[in-house]
Design a protein around this motif. Sequence first.
Motif, PDB file in Angstrom:
ATOM      1  N   GLU A 122       0.835  -1.204   0.000  1.00 18.98           N
ATOM      2  CA  GLU A 122       0.000   0.000   0.000  1.00 18.98           C
ATOM      3  C   GLU A 122       0.869   1.253   0.000  1.00 18.98           C
ATOM      4  N   GLU A 123       1.997   1.197   0.683  1.00 20.24           N
ATOM      5  CA  GLU A 123       2.923   2.336   0.680  1.00 20.24           C
ATOM      6  C   GLU A 123       3.453   2.582  -0.737  1.00 20.24           C
ATOM      7  N   LEU A 124       3.713   1.497  -1.457  1.00 19.13           N
ATOM      8  CA  LEU A 124       4.149   1.636  -2.854  1.00 19.13           C
ATOM      9  C   LEU A 124       3.067   2.320  -3.681  1.00 19.13           C
ATOM     10  N   ARG A 125       1.826   1.891  -3.500  1.00 20.34           N
ATOM     11  CA  ARG A 125       0.719   2.484  -4.239  1.00 20.34           C
ATOM     12  C   ARG A 125       0.603   3.978  -3.943  1.00 20.34           C
ATOM     13  N   GLN A 126       0.726   4.330  -2.674  1.00 19.84           N
ATOM     14  CA  GLN A 126       0.614   5.733  -2.288  1.00 19.84           C
ATOM     15  C   GLN A 126       1.757   6.563  -2.868  1.00 19.84           C
ATOM     16  N   LEU A 127       2.949   5.995  -2.870  1.00 14.61           N
ATOM     17  CA  LEU A 127       4.101   6.698  -3.435  1.00 14.61           C
ATOM     18  C   LEU A 127       3.906   6.944  -4.929  1.00 14.61           C
ATOM     19  N   LEU A 128       3.386   5.952  -5.635  1.00 17.20           N
ATOM     20  CA  LEU A 128       3.151   6.112  -7.065  1.00 17.20           C
ATOM     21  C   LEU A 128       2.076   7.168  -7.323  1.00 17.20           C
ATOM     22  N   GLY A 129       1.068   7.200  -6.465  1.00 19.10           N
ATOM     23  CA  GLY A 129       0.050   8.237  -6.587  1.00 19.10           C
ATOM     24  C   GLY A 129       0.643   9.625  -6.381  1.00 19.10           C
ATOM     25  N   GLN A 130       1.536   9.749  -5.402  1.00 16.73           N
ATOM     26  CA  GLN A 130       2.202  11.032  -5.145  1.00 16.73           C
ATOM     27  C   GLN A 130       3.097  11.427  -6.314  1.00 16.73           C
ATOM     28  N   MET A 131       3.777  10.440  -6.887  1.00 25.53           N
ATOM     29  CA  MET A 131       4.607  10.727  -8.050  1.00 25.53           C
ATOM     30  C   MET A 131       3.754  11.222  -9.213  1.00 25.53           C
ATOM     31  N   GLY A 132       2.591  10.602  -9.387  1.00 23.36           N
ATOM     32  CA  GLY A 132       1.690  11.024 -10.454  1.00 23.36           C
ATOM     33  C   GLY A 132       1.239  12.461 -10.272  1.00 23.36           C
ATOM     34  N   GLU A 133       0.907  12.838  -9.039  1.00 27.66           N
ATOM     35  CA  GLU A 133       0.497  14.217  -8.752  1.00 27.66           C
ATOM     36  C   GLU A 133       1.646  15.181  -9.036  1.00 27.66           C
ATOM     37  N   HIS A 134       2.845  14.771  -8.686  1.00 28.35           N
ATOM     38  CA  HIS A 134       4.023  15.610  -8.922  1.00 28.35           C
ATOM     39  C   HIS A 134       4.222  15.837 -10.413  1.00 28.35           C
ATOM     40  N   VAL A 135       4.100  14.768 -11.189  1.00 26.54           N
ATOM     41  CA  VAL A 135       4.269  14.882 -12.647  1.00 26.54           C
ATOM     42  C   VAL A 135       3.178  15.781 -13.232  1.00 26.54           C
ATOM     43  N   GLU A 136       1.947  15.574 -12.789  1.00 26.87           N
ATOM     44  CA  GLU A 136       0.837  16.392 -13.303  1.00 26.87           C
ATOM     45  C   GLU A 136       1.078  17.872 -13.019  1.00 26.87           C
ATOM     46  N   GLN A 137       1.466  18.183 -11.799  1.00 28.11           N
ATOM     47  CA  GLN A 137       1.733  19.575 -11.440  1.00 28.11           C
ATOM     48  C   GLN A 137       2.912  20.135 -12.233  1.00 28.11           C
ATOM     49  N   GLY A 138       3.928  19.298 -12.426  1.00 34.24           N
ATOM     50  CA  GLY A 138       5.107  19.744 -13.159  1.00 34.24           C
ATOM     51  C   GLY A 138       4.798  20.045 -14.607  1.00 34.24           C
ATOM     52  N   LEU A 139       4.027  19.156 -15.250  1.00 34.41           N
ATOM     53  CA  LEU A 139       3.687  19.365 -16.654  1.00 34.41           C
ATOM     54  C   LEU A 139       2.778  20.578 -16.821  1.00 34.41           C
ATOM     55  N   ALA A 140       1.730  20.666 -15.993  1.00 31.92           N
ATOM     56  CA  ALA A 140       0.815  21.806 -16.081  1.00 31.92           C
ATOM     57  C   ALA A 140       1.569  23.111 -15.824  1.00 31.92           C
ATOM     58  N   VAL A 149      12.151  22.987 -12.558  1.00 28.46           N
ATOM     59  CA  VAL A 149      13.428  22.274 -12.710  1.00 28.46           C
ATOM     60  C   VAL A 149      13.987  21.893 -11.346  1.00 28.46           C
ATOM     61  N   GLU A 150      13.933  22.814 -10.401  1.00 29.78           N
ATOM     62  CA  GLU A 150      14.514  22.577  -9.078  1.00 29.78           C
ATOM     63  C   GLU A 150      13.757  21.519  -8.291  1.00 29.78           C
ATOM     64  N   ARG A 151      12.455  21.376  -8.567  1.00 34.18           N
ATOM     65  CA  ARG A 151      11.624  20.409  -7.831  1.00 34.18           C
ATOM     66  C   ARG A 151      11.790  18.981  -8.343  1.00 34.18           C
ATOM     67  N   ASP A 152      12.514  18.805  -9.422  1.00 40.62           N
ATOM     68  CA  ASP A 152      12.650  17.470 -10.015  1.00 40.62           C
ATOM     69  C   ASP A 152      13.299  16.488  -9.049  1.00 40.62           C
ATOM     70  N   ILE A 153      14.134  16.990  -8.157  1.00 42.10           N
ATOM     71  CA  ILE A 153      14.826  16.112  -7.203  1.00 42.10           C
ATOM     72  C   ILE A 153      13.825  15.381  -6.306  1.00 42.10           C
ATOM     73  N   GLU A 154      12.673  16.012  -6.039  1.00 40.78           N
ATOM     74  CA  GLU A 154      11.661  15.384  -5.188  1.00 40.78           C
ATOM     75  C   GLU A 154      11.125  14.109  -5.848  1.00 40.78           C
ATOM     76  N   LEU A 155      10.917  14.173  -7.152  1.00 36.99           N
ATOM     77  CA  LEU A 155      10.420  13.005  -7.882  1.00 36.99           C
ATOM     78  C   LEU A 155      11.465  11.891  -7.873  1.00 36.99           C
ATOM     79  N   ASN A 156      12.713  12.260  -8.042  1.00 39.96           N
ATOM     80  CA  ASN A 156      13.787  11.265  -8.016  1.00 39.96           C
ATOM     81  C   ASN A 156      13.853  10.566  -6.658  1.00 39.96           C
ATOM     82  N   GLN A 157      13.647  11.328  -5.600  1.00 36.39           N
ATOM     83  CA  GLN A 157      13.688  10.753  -4.256  1.00 36.39           C
ATOM     84  C   GLN A 157      12.543   9.774  -4.040  1.00 36.39           C
ATOM     85  N   MET A 158      11.361  10.098  -4.574  1.00 36.21           N
ATOM     86  CA  MET A 158      10.227   9.177  -4.447  1.00 36.21           C
ATOM     87  C   MET A 158      10.476   7.898  -5.227  1.00 36.21           C
ATOM     88  N   GLU A 159      11.083   8.011  -6.403  1.00 41.36           N
ATOM     89  CA  GLU A 159      11.411   6.809  -7.170  1.00 41.36           C
ATOM     90  C   GLU A 159      12.382   5.931  -6.383  1.00 41.36           C
TER      91      GLU A 159
END
Length: 219
Positions: free
Chosen positions: A12-30, A48-58
């Motif tokens: 479930e933690e994996l699922r939640q992390l992937l959901g958070q990553m999806g939100e991050h990508v959506e916000q980044g693209l928009a 550009v500077e926030r990209d590190i957050e996505l890398n950390q979640m991965e």
Amino acid sequence: MIQRKEFDQNLEELRQLLGQMGEHVEQGLAGAIEALRTMDSQKAKQIVERDIELNQMEEQVMEIGSRLIVTQQPVAKDLRRIIVAFRISSDLERMGDLAVDIAKVTMRLEGQKLIKPLIDIPKMSDLVILMLRESLQSYLDENTDLAYKMAKDDDEVDHLYSQMIQELYTFMIENPDSLQQAMLLTLVGRYIERIADHATNIGESAVYLVTGHRPDLNQ
């Protein structure tokens, strides 16, 4: 071996992390598209500077999944859940990189005005964000019908991209001074198209999770 309850909690933690990553990508693209539309280089820099957050979640996804494989030695669908989490996190991380690439285009254009109002690029972006949401939902709900439905939107993205390319090439011929910016805008279209491809990859992973077979949704 860890208990089943703890194993399920980790899944479930994996699922939640992937959901958070999806939100991050959506916000980044928009945000990247809005920065381009308004030529806001500061907003682009923040993306550009926030990209590190996505890398950390991965990295968190990889760490949790690897630990589960080593300690639990899962088989069948449990193993597929972890493999799918790895694949989806990789696709999301790449989508985030492409959003950053779009933001960097805006930074390169700092001080310039757009040669023409953006029309197809925002349309493509909106459609791709919908694809991202639906692909992740298909994974979270294990809904293969939604995955196939989402993949059909990729054809419209491809159509908008081709239309945009034709218009920009015509514009470049008629306005040679616009060549550099027009070429950068074609790159933005290409980046969005590639994000759509990664969304279909996520849909494929959702189908694989449910059926054990990975289809080609890019056909």
